[in-house]
Scaffold this active site. Structure first.
Site, mmCIF file in Angstrom:
data_model
loop_
_atom_site.group_PDB
_atom_site.id
_atom_site.type_symbol
_atom_site.label_atom_id
_atom_site.label_comp_id
_atom_site.label_asym_id
_atom_site.label_seq_id
_atom_site.Cartn_x
_atom_site.Cartn_y
_atom_site.Cartn_z
ATOM 1 C CB CYS A 27 -45.940 -11.659 -63.009
ATOM 2 S SG CYS A 27 -44.214 -11.269 -63.674
ATOM 3 C CD GLU B 260 -43.506 -17.401 -59.694
ATOM 4 O OE1 GLU B 260 -42.710 -17.685 -58.688
ATOM 5 O OE2 GLU B 260 -44.008 -16.275 -59.937
#
Length: 209
Positions: free
Chosen positions: A2, A107
């Site tokens: 992440c 994302e």
């Protein structure tokens, strides 16, 4: 993955989740952060010498054994499948796990969050680097795992999320059987109760290698 996340919760919602002493000035200067990037200070929950505490650590892990921090690799993520083997992570995996409060991560043009908008814990590792002249640097990284059915269509990795109720076991230094009992927490988490939403600001997306 992440490489971007958010902590926009109010201080009133955040404080009941934290345990132990807080960083100096946090209550007075806390502000919601809709975008948190690598290299920035992160709020972390950790345990040291058996006691819980809340601290700030830079996002990008600097192992304690690095002699010169200038130019050293500072990984923002650690793959959960190899975290027990890699020299940069294995000591922290045994003794210095942390929890990173978040309410969304980003994302590939998507915002991923709980449907109820609630806080959750990203699983992480922390390190303390001490220089020969007494300099000290606290740093951390986010653990990643295989994607679940929600994330798989957009990315091949996702952050480890530690469920409510597992905080104590996650933070406690462990080895052998105790450490093996943590392995299920590194598996892809149940996507029920989570949602993908579009980003209003595409520049939040961070391609990862």
């Amino acid at each position: 993955m992440c490489g971007r996340y958010a902590l926009t919760s109010s201080l009133d919602a955040l404080l009941p989740r934290l345990r132990g002493p807080l960083p100096e000035g946090l209550v007075e200067h806390y502000a919601p952060r809709p975008l948190i990037r690598p290299g920035e200070p992160l709020l972390i929950q950790r345990q040291e010498q058996g006691r819980p505490r809340v601290d700030l650590a830079l996002w990008g892990l600097l192992p304690a054994w690095v002699r010169d921090p200038h130019g050293a690799a500072r990984p923002i993520n650690a793959r959960s499948e190899t975290v027990a083997e890699k020299p940069s992570f294995r000591g922290a995996w045994r003794h210095r796990r942390c929890l990173i409060p978040a309410d969304a991560f980003f994302e590939k043009g998507h915002r991923i969050a709980r449907r109820d908008g609630g806080l959750f814990w990203l699983g992480g590792l922390w390190e303390r680097w001490l220089g020969p002249d007494g300099d000290q640097l606290e740093s951390c990284c986010v653990l990643t795992t295989r994607p679940n059915d929600l994330i798989a269509p957009i990315h091949g990795r996702m952050p480890v999320v530690i469920p409510a109720g597992a905080e104590g076991a996650w933070l406690q230094a462990a080895d052998g059987g105790a450490l093996r009992r943590l392995l299920p927490l590194l598996e892809p988490w149940d996507p029920a109760g989570w949602q993908l939403g579009p980003l209003d600001r595409p520049q939040l997306d961070l391609p990862m290698p």
